[in-house]
Design a protein around this motif. Structure first.
Motif, PDB file in Angstrom:
ATOM      1  N   LEU A 135       0.833  -1.207   0.000  1.00 35.85           N
ATOM      2  CA  LEU A 135       0.000   0.000   0.000  1.00 35.85           C
ATOM      3  C   LEU A 135       0.872   1.264   0.000  1.00 35.85           C
ATOM      4  O   LEU A 135       0.586   2.221  -0.731  1.00 35.85           O
ATOM      5  CB  LEU A 135      -0.952  -0.015   1.197  1.00 35.85           C
ATOM      6  CG  LEU A 135      -2.063   1.031   1.171  1.00 35.85           C
ATOM      7  CD1 LEU A 135      -2.874   0.952  -0.112  1.00 35.85           C
ATOM      8  CD2 LEU A 135      -2.989   0.858   2.366  1.00 35.85           C
ATOM      9  N   ALA A 155       1.038   3.873  -2.972  1.00 37.68           N
ATOM     10  CA  ALA A 155       0.701   5.272  -2.677  1.00 37.68           C
ATOM     11  C   ALA A 155       1.845   6.195  -3.081  1.00 37.68           C
ATOM     12  O   ALA A 155       1.627   7.270  -3.653  1.00 37.68           O
ATOM     13  CB  ALA A 155       0.381   5.431  -1.200  1.00 37.68           C
ATOM     14  N   ILE A 215      -4.723  10.618  -1.510  1.00 41.24           N
ATOM     15  CA  ILE A 215      -3.846   9.435  -1.451  1.00 41.24           C
ATOM     16  C   ILE A 215      -3.435   9.176  -0.009  1.00 41.24           C
ATOM     17  O   ILE A 215      -3.496   8.034   0.475  1.00 41.24           O
ATOM     18  CB  ILE A 215      -2.602   9.643  -2.347  1.00 41.24           C
ATOM     19  CG1 ILE A 215      -3.013   9.652  -3.827  1.00 41.24           C
ATOM     20  CG2 ILE A 215      -1.569   8.551  -2.102  1.00 41.24           C
ATOM     21  CD1 ILE A 215      -1.924  10.155  -4.760  1.00 41.24           C
ATOM     22  N   SER A 270      -6.571   7.942   2.100  1.00 42.69           N
ATOM     23  CA  SER A 270      -6.990   6.574   1.763  1.00 42.69           C
ATOM     24  C   SER A 270      -5.941   5.558   2.217  1.00 42.69           C
ATOM     25  O   SER A 270      -6.279   4.457   2.663  1.00 42.69           O
ATOM     26  CB  SER A 270      -7.237   6.448   0.261  1.00 42.69           C
ATOM     27  OG  SER A 270      -6.074   6.797  -0.456  1.00 42.69           O
ATOM     28  N   THR A 271      -4.655   5.923   2.146  1.00 43.81           N
ATOM     29  CA  THR A 271      -3.604   5.001   2.582  1.00 43.81           C
ATOM     30  C   THR A 271      -3.693   4.737   4.076  1.00 43.81           C
ATOM     31  O   THR A 271      -3.653   3.578   4.516  1.00 43.81           O
ATOM     32  CB  THR A 271      -2.220   5.578   2.226  1.00 43.81           C
ATOM     33  OG1 THR A 271      -2.166   5.809   0.823  1.00 43.81           O
ATOM     34  CG2 THR A 271      -1.115   4.612   2.612  1.00 43.81           C
ATOM     35  N   LEU A 293      -6.934   2.668   4.880  1.00 48.94           N
ATOM     36  CA  LEU A 293      -6.849   1.267   4.464  1.00 48.94           C
ATOM     37  C   LEU A 293      -5.806   0.491   5.267  1.00 48.94           C
ATOM     38  O   LEU A 293      -5.981  -0.703   5.519  1.00 48.94           O
ATOM     39  CB  LEU A 293      -6.564   1.174   2.962  1.00 48.94           C
ATOM     40  CG  LEU A 293      -7.748   1.533   2.064  1.00 48.94           C
ATOM     41  CD1 LEU A 293      -7.332   1.534   0.600  1.00 48.94           C
ATOM     42  CD2 LEU A 293      -8.908   0.563   2.268  1.00 48.94           C
ATOM     43  N   LEU A 296      -7.577  -0.162   8.603  1.00 45.08           N
ATOM     44  CA  LEU A 296      -8.628  -1.156   8.365  1.00 45.08           C
ATOM     45  C   LEU A 296      -8.031  -2.548   8.155  1.00 45.08           C
ATOM     46  O   LEU A 296      -8.444  -3.522   8.795  1.00 45.08           O
ATOM     47  CB  LEU A 296      -9.449  -0.744   7.136  1.00 45.08           C
ATOM     48  CG  LEU A 296     -10.518  -1.750   6.669  1.00 45.08           C
ATOM     49  CD1 LEU A 296     -11.673  -1.788   7.655  1.00 45.08           C
ATOM     50  CD2 LEU A 296     -11.020  -1.412   5.274  1.00 45.08           C
TER      51      LEU A 296
END
Lengths: 150, 152
Positions: free
Chosen positions: A85, A89, A113, A116-117, A120, A123
């Protein structure tokens, strides 16, 4: 008869430079080091999930539960998640810097970016380490065989 | 022999200087030919893999909701269309990985930059071998799944 010291020619006074972390250099190095690890991690992942056994046909909840019952695959998948990831990214950051010329657009994309990085990563790590292979809300027949002991 | 000694001093007989016709642009490490096209392919495959990765983290996270929800989503990955998508993904990853190793060799191997063209050819050859090894396996799994042979 005194010894004369001759100053070195053309040595002008240079103020001491402030040492800053060269982030671009470390990013450049990260792409190569993480890439090397990812070649092994991702080809291993693809072999186990798409080639060996019944390939993609074998993947379901029980398949994932079977893998994550083993700390080996938890660590494997965590490393893959984090390295891939951030690698992706950082690559998208480079692409954004190349093509997004308007400062507002560029800053917005870079921010997207980054957000979201981070989301995620959190998560993904939570999913791997809070995973329950035998959840109580499961419909019969979806659980791995080792859940029958419960 | 006056003409002999004079001959050694005189300029050599005027041979017509050979002027080669301009050659086709041979490219540099990054502009034109292998250097540029490997960069273009690396960028396209990288972006494609990145967007798949975003989706893949989200779909895998559904294991945390319920087994049936995860099975429902993962069954979509077993349809013929998505099966071909996985083949495309492996093709993209195969190039990105092999060319990535070439980039590492260009940067860290003392004679890497000199051999970048040869290494590009090797990358393409290994890529073909990799895809030729994976494609039949994946297509077989797509067909078996479509015929109703599940995980077995």
């Amino acid at each position: 008869m005194t010894t004369e010291t001759i100053p070195a020619p053309r040595s002008s006074y240079t103020p001491p430079r402030k040492r800053r972390v060269n982030w671009e250099k470390w990013g450049w190095l990260y792409m190569r080091v993480s890439g090397l690890f990812l070649v092994v991690l991702i080809f291993g992942h693809l072999f186990v999930n798409l080639v060996s056994g019944a390939g993609v046909r074998a993947i379901d909840f029980a398949f994932v539960a079977g893998k994550w019952a083993d700390p080996f695959w938890m660590v494997w998948d965590t490393l893959m998640l984090v390295l891939a990831l951030i690698h992706g990214a950082n690559g998208m950051r480079t692409v954004t810097n190349d093509y997004a010329h308007r400062p507002i657009l560029r800053k917005t994309l870079l921010g997207a970016i980054l957000v979201s990085t981070v989301v995620l990563l959190v998560l993904g790590i939570l999913v791997i380490y809070t995973f329950d292979p035998c959840p109580s809300n499961a419909i019969a027949g979806t659980l791995p065989a080792f859940c029958k002991a419960h | 022999m006056p003409e002999n000694s004079a001959g050694t001093l005189a300029p050599p007989p005027a041979a017509k200087p050979k002027i080669k016709p301009p050659r086709r642009f041979a490219g540099t490490l990054y502009r034109g030919r292998e250097g540029m096209w490997s960069w273009v392919l690396h960028r396209i495959t990288g972006i494609a893999i990145y967007f798949f990765l975003l989706v893949h983290i989200l779909d895998t996270s559904i294991v945390r909701i319920s087994p049936q929800a995860y099975n429902g989503v993962i069954n979509e990955y077993k349809t013929p269309l998505m099966g071909l998508g996985e083949l495309a993904l492996v093709i993209a990853i195969g190039f990105h990985a092999l060319n990535g190793l070439r980039i590492i060799l260009i940067d860290f191997w003392s004679v890497g930059a000199r051999h970048q063209r040869l290494m590009f050819v090797i990358v393409i050859l290994l890529w073909i071998v990799l895809v030729a090894g994976f494609a039949p396996r994946q297509i077989m799994n797509i067909i078996l799944e479509a015929q109703g042979h599940g995980s077995a």
